[in-house]
Design a protein around this motif. Structure first.
Motif, mmCIF file in Angstrom:
data_model
loop_
_atom_site.group_PDB
_atom_site.id
_atom_site.type_symbol
_atom_site.label_atom_id
_atom_site.label_comp_id
_atom_site.label_asym_id
_atom_site.label_seq_id
_atom_site.Cartn_x
_atom_site.Cartn_y
_atom_site.Cartn_z
ATOM 1 N N ASP A 114 0.819 -1.212 0.000
ATOM 2 C CA ASP A 114 0.000 0.000 0.000
ATOM 3 C C ASP A 114 0.858 1.270 0.000
ATOM 4 O OD1 ASP A 114 0.990 -0.321 2.565
ATOM 5 O OD2 ASP A 114 -0.875 0.304 3.544
ATOM 6 N N ILE A 115 2.035 1.192 -0.616
ATOM 7 C CA ILE A 115 2.979 2.308 -0.568
ATOM 8 C C ILE A 115 2.360 3.615 -1.046
ATOM 9 C CG2 ILE A 115 4.012 1.761 -2.824
ATOM 10 C CD1 ILE A 115 5.803 3.240 0.259
ATOM 11 N N SER A 116 1.547 3.589 -2.070
ATOM 12 C CA SER A 116 0.958 4.841 -2.555
ATOM 13 C C SER A 116 0.003 5.437 -1.526
ATOM 14 C CB SER A 116 0.249 4.633 -3.897
ATOM 15 O OG SER A 116 -0.768 3.678 -3.769
ATOM 16 N N ASP A 117 -0.608 4.591 -0.706
ATOM 17 C CA ASP A 117 -1.538 5.076 0.316
ATOM 18 C C ASP A 117 -0.831 5.665 1.536
ATOM 19 O OD1 ASP A 117 -3.680 4.180 -1.243
ATOM 20 O OD2 ASP A 117 -3.714 2.228 -0.253
ATOM 21 N N VAL A 118 0.367 5.185 1.848
ATOM 22 C CA VAL A 118 1.055 5.633 3.057
ATOM 23 C C VAL A 118 2.227 6.578 2.798
ATOM 24 C CG1 VAL A 118 0.349 3.657 4.464
ATOM 25 C CG2 VAL A 118 2.491 3.556 3.162
ATOM 26 N N THR A 119 2.555 6.822 1.546
ATOM 27 C CA THR A 119 3.728 7.654 1.236
ATOM 28 C C THR A 119 3.663 9.025 1.878
ATOM 29 O OG1 THR A 119 4.332 6.509 -0.795
ATOM 30 C CG2 THR A 119 4.972 8.823 -0.642
ATOM 31 N N GLU A 120 2.533 9.702 1.784
ATOM 32 C CA GLU A 120 2.456 11.052 2.343
ATOM 33 C C GLU A 120 2.621 11.039 3.865
ATOM 34 O OE1 GLU A 120 2.977 14.762 2.268
ATOM 35 O OE2 GLU A 120 2.719 13.673 0.388
ATOM 36 N N GLU A 121 2.070 10.034 4.525
ATOM 37 C CA GLU A 121 2.235 9.928 5.977
ATOM 38 C C GLU A 121 3.693 9.630 6.344
ATOM 39 O OE1 GLU A 121 -0.960 8.009 8.487
ATOM 40 O OE2 GLU A 121 -1.568 7.347 6.481
ATOM 41 N N ILE A 122 4.347 8.798 5.555
ATOM 42 C CA ILE A 122 5.764 8.501 5.798
ATOM 43 C C ILE A 122 6.587 9.763 5.586
ATOM 44 C CG2 ILE A 122 7.766 7.173 5.026
ATOM 45 C CD1 ILE A 122 5.746 4.909 4.276
ATOM 46 N N ASN A 123 6.311 10.494 4.510
ATOM 47 C CA ASN A 123 7.014 11.759 4.266
ATOM 48 C C ASN A 123 6.874 12.684 5.467
ATOM 49 O OD1 ASN A 123 7.645 10.880 1.679
ATOM 50 N ND2 ASN A 123 6.168 12.211 0.661
ATOM 51 N N GLN A 124 5.656 12.838 5.948
ATOM 52 C CA GLN A 124 5.410 13.733 7.071
ATOM 53 C C GLN A 124 6.105 13.240 8.336
ATOM 54 O OE1 GLN A 124 3.925 16.750 6.557
ATOM 55 N NE2 GLN A 124 4.854 17.084 8.549
ATOM 56 N N ALA A 125 6.146 11.924 8.531
ATOM 57 C CA ALA A 125 6.822 11.363 9.706
ATOM 58 C C ALA A 125 8.315 11.690 9.671
ATOM 59 C CB ALA A 125 6.600 9.856 9.771
ATOM 60 N N LEU A 131 9.716 14.285 8.082
ATOM 61 C CA LEU A 131 9.863 15.731 8.275
ATOM 62 C C LEU A 131 9.640 16.140 9.726
ATOM 63 C CD1 LEU A 131 8.086 17.015 5.054
ATOM 64 C CD2 LEU A 131 10.548 17.034 5.530
ATOM 65 N N THR A 132 8.759 15.444 10.420
ATOM 66 C CA THR A 132 8.463 15.758 11.815
ATOM 67 C C THR A 132 9.557 15.245 12.745
ATOM 68 O OG1 THR A 132 6.093 15.721 11.368
ATOM 69 C CG2 THR A 132 6.771 15.451 13.669
ATOM 70 N N LYS A 133 9.987 14.024 12.535
ATOM 71 C CA LYS A 133 10.958 13.410 13.443
ATOM 72 C C LYS A 133 12.362 13.991 13.275
ATOM 73 C CE LYS A 133 12.721 8.912 14.932
ATOM 74 N NZ LYS A 133 12.635 7.464 14.744
ATOM 75 N N TYR A 134 12.759 14.228 12.048
ATOM 76 C CA TYR A 134 14.129 14.668 11.765
ATOM 77 C C TYR A 134 14.109 16.134 11.335
ATOM 78 C CZ TYR A 134 14.898 9.666 11.998
ATOM 79 O OH TYR A 134 14.944 8.361 12.418
ATOM 80 N N ASN A 135 13.741 17.012 12.266
ATOM 81 C CA ASN A 135 13.447 18.400 11.905
ATOM 82 C C ASN A 135 14.393 19.418 12.543
ATOM 83 O OD1 ASN A 135 12.649 18.351 14.557
ATOM 84 N ND2 ASN A 135 10.570 19.090 14.179
ATOM 85 N N THR A 136 15.561 18.969 12.973
ATOM 86 C CA THR A 136 16.476 19.916 13.611
ATOM 87 C C THR A 136 17.865 19.869 12.978
ATOM 88 O OG1 THR A 136 17.124 18.290 15.283
ATOM 89 C CG2 THR A 136 15.319 19.784 15.859
ATOM 90 N N GLY A 137 18.547 20.997 13.053
ATOM 91 C CA GLY A 137 19.950 21.089 12.656
ATOM 92 C C GLY A 137 20.255 20.518 11.291
ATOM 93 N N HIS A 138 21.327 19.724 11.237
ATOM 94 C CA HIS A 138 21.769 19.170 9.954
ATOM 95 C C HIS A 138 20.820 18.103 9.408
ATOM 96 C CE1 HIS A 138 23.342 16.088 12.666
ATOM 97 N NE2 HIS A 138 23.396 15.295 11.616
ATOM 98 N N ASN A 139 19.911 17.612 10.236
ATOM 99 C CA ASN A 139 18.945 16.606 9.767
ATOM 100 C C ASN A 139 17.965 17.166 8.740
ATOM 101 O OD1 ASN A 139 19.971 14.582 11.401
ATOM 102 N ND2 ASN A 139 18.473 14.893 13.016
ATOM 103 N N ILE A 140 17.701 18.461 8.796
ATOM 104 C CA ILE A 140 16.652 19.052 7.957
ATOM 105 C C ILE A 140 16.900 18.809 6.471
ATOM 106 C CG2 ILE A 140 15.557 21.222 7.252
ATOM 107 C CD1 ILE A 140 15.921 22.147 10.194
ATOM 108 N N LYS A 141 18.119 19.039 6.010
ATOM 109 C CA LYS A 141 18.368 18.850 4.569
ATOM 110 C C LYS A 141 18.203 17.385 4.155
ATOM 111 C CE LYS A 141 23.363 18.274 4.094
ATOM 112 N NZ LYS A 141 24.570 18.787 3.475
ATOM 113 N N TYR A 142 18.528 16.465 5.066
ATOM 114 C CA TYR A 142 18.372 15.046 4.748
ATOM 115 C C TYR A 142 16.914 14.611 4.817
ATOM 116 C CZ TYR A 142 23.410 14.971 5.012
ATOM 117 O OH TYR A 142 24.732 15.231 4.795
ATOM 118 N N SER A 143 16.157 15.155 5.771
ATOM 119 C CA SER A 143 14.734 14.798 5.842
ATOM 120 C C SER A 143 13.995 15.340 4.624
ATOM 121 C CB SER A 143 14.094 15.282 7.143
ATOM 122 O OG SER A 143 14.066 16.673 7.233
#
Length: 123
Positions: free
Chosen positions: A79-90, A92-104
């Motif tokens: 169901d990758i097409s159904d969960v992709t946006e939620e994974i993307n958001q996860a 962006l939310t989890k890895y949202n500080t410092g040098h992680n931002i460019k990688y997220s």
């Protein structure tokens, strides 16, 4: 071994150990996210010899959550097409500080989305 304990660990820790297949002697540290109580990761490196490609050939592996090792089965989510946006958001939310931002922001690009793997903890 409690799945909820593993999910909690992954949710609250940025780096998780993974072993793909049975050939690797040590754990590789990668990012993982939790979506709908499921464990997902995306391959950053696009190399032929990667944990992602190893799992495509052999779905057996392990994840390391602190001191606890869990046997897993890896699969490309149906169901990758159904969960992709939620994974993307996860990511962006989890890895949202410092040098992680460019990688997220990078890991939500199509070339990495195409290398999304789900990990099922085996009992």
């Amino acid at each position: 071994m409690n799945k909820d304990t593993a999910l909690d660990y992954i949710q609250n820790n940025n780096i998780i150990g993974i072993k793909a297949g049975n050939q690797r002697p040590e754990f590789l540290e990668i990012w993982m996210v939790i979506v709908q109580n499921r464990i997902f990761a995306r391959s950053w490196g696009l190399a032929k010899r990667s944990w992602y490609n190893t799992f495509l050939e052999d779905s057996a592996g392990e994840i390391l959550c602190g001191e606890t090792t869990y046997a897993i089965k890896a699969l490309v989510p149906e169901d990758i097409s159904d969960v992709t946006e939620e994974i993307n958001q996860a990511y962006l939310t989890k890895y949202n500080t410092g040098h992680n931002i460019k990688y997220s922001q990078g890991i939500i690009q199509e070339k990495h989305i195409a290398r999304t793997m789900e990990f099922i903890i085996l009992d």
